[in-house]
Design an enzyme around this catalytic site. Structure first.
Site, PDB file in Angstrom:
ATOM      1  CG  ASP A 217      -1.824  -7.426  -5.163  1.00 55.11           C
ATOM      2  OD1 ASP A 217      -2.975  -7.470  -4.791  1.00 55.11           O
ATOM      3  OD2 ASP A 217      -1.370  -6.428  -5.877  1.00 55.11           O
ATOM      4  CG  ASP A 219      -7.778  -7.587  -3.471  1.00 56.19           C
ATOM      5  OD1 ASP A 219      -7.302  -6.642  -3.704  1.00 56.19           O
ATOM      6  OD2 ASP A 219      -9.092  -7.945  -3.252  1.00 56.19           O
TER       7      ASP A 219
END
Length: 277
Positions: A217, A219
């Site tokens: 991802d 973040d």
């Protein structure tokens, strides 16, 4: 040749990357160390005829949060089983645009933002190793082991990043936007929750330690990106776990084919000379 020293490789599997099926002739071993019990049973077996020991960092049912992992017991148990190397997998968040979800990263530095963990085997307790250990941490990850992993990944044509700084947070929560932007301002590349104290403890015992990190991802620093959540992380891990598995399957025999006597002696000397008694 590699038969000059018995190579045995500990594998610590992170989220979604602790499948025992990668091992042949496997058997389970229950152990207890001077620092308590590891996260789960050790699963001993072979990968392409190389002795390996697999351990699920969070337990096989993922019941142990990052702060509560008994890192000391995990690393000590692998050392007691004769492991010379520890190769670990980690899920992590990306703090750089160019590190995309699904990319593999081989970190070479860390910044420690944890606060609640036992980070040394030399803590003054009666059952612990004796003395005080001021272990050098300028080169936390074994560069020779990292190079083998990187070379194998290049041959497999898997998109990867040869180096990077991982900032390690306490967890189990994810970052605030302010924290995420702060870590980017520090020029960190990825963010995770388990590298420290694992890498420090491996260094204290003179083990060759390296990480295969997978970005899952961005973040929460990207304005146009949905906030990171567990479902998204697990989806990316399931889609890409085969990458880390393939790296392990090819890197382990490559590691076993090398002569590690000088590298291991250097690690052993550095760990011993760091202890004041």
């Amino acid at each position: 040749m590699a038969d000059e020293i018995k190579i045995k490789i500990g594998i610590i599997g992170g989220t979604g990357l602790d499948n025992p099926d990668i091992l042949a002739d496997r058997r389970e071993i229950e152990v207890k160390t001077a620092y308590g019990s590891p996260s789960d049973v050790l699963i001993e077996g072979k990968i392409k005829n190389v002795d390996c020991v697999l351990l699920a960092r969070h337990g096989r049912k993922h019941t142990i949060m990052p702060t509560n992992v008994n890192y000391r017991a995990n690393i000590f148990a692998l050392k007691e089983q004769g492991c010379t190397h520890v190769i670990v997998t980690n899920a992590c968040g990306s703090l750089k645009e160019e590190i995309k979800p699904g990319d593999i990263i081989f970190p070479d530095q860390f910044i420690d933002r944890t606060t609640k963990r036992h980070s040394t085997f030399y803590d003054g307790q009666d059952t612990s190793l004796k003395g005080v250990c001021h272990i050098p941490m300028d080169t936390p990850f074994c560069p020779v082991t990292r190079k083998v992993l990187i070379d194998v990944t290049e041959k497999l044509d898997i998109h990867h990043h040869k180096a990077g700084t991982i900032v390690v947070i306490e967890g189990p929560r994810f970052s605030t936007k302010a924290e995420s932007h702060l870590y980017r301002a520090w020029n960190c590349d990825i963010i995770g929750m388990t590298t420290v104290p694992e890498v420090v403890l491996a260094k204290e015992l003179g083990l060759c330690y390296a990480t295969i990190a997978m970005a899952t991802d961005y973040d929460c620093w990207r304005c146009d990106e949905q906030t990171v959540c567990v479902d998204d992380v697990m989806a990316i891990m399931k889609q890409n776990a085969h990458k880390a598995t393939q790296i392990l399957l090819d890197a382990i025999p490559a590691i076993a084919a090398k002569d590690w006597s000088k590298v291991l002696e250097k690690h052993k000397t550095a760990s011993k000379s760091a202890v004041m008694i």
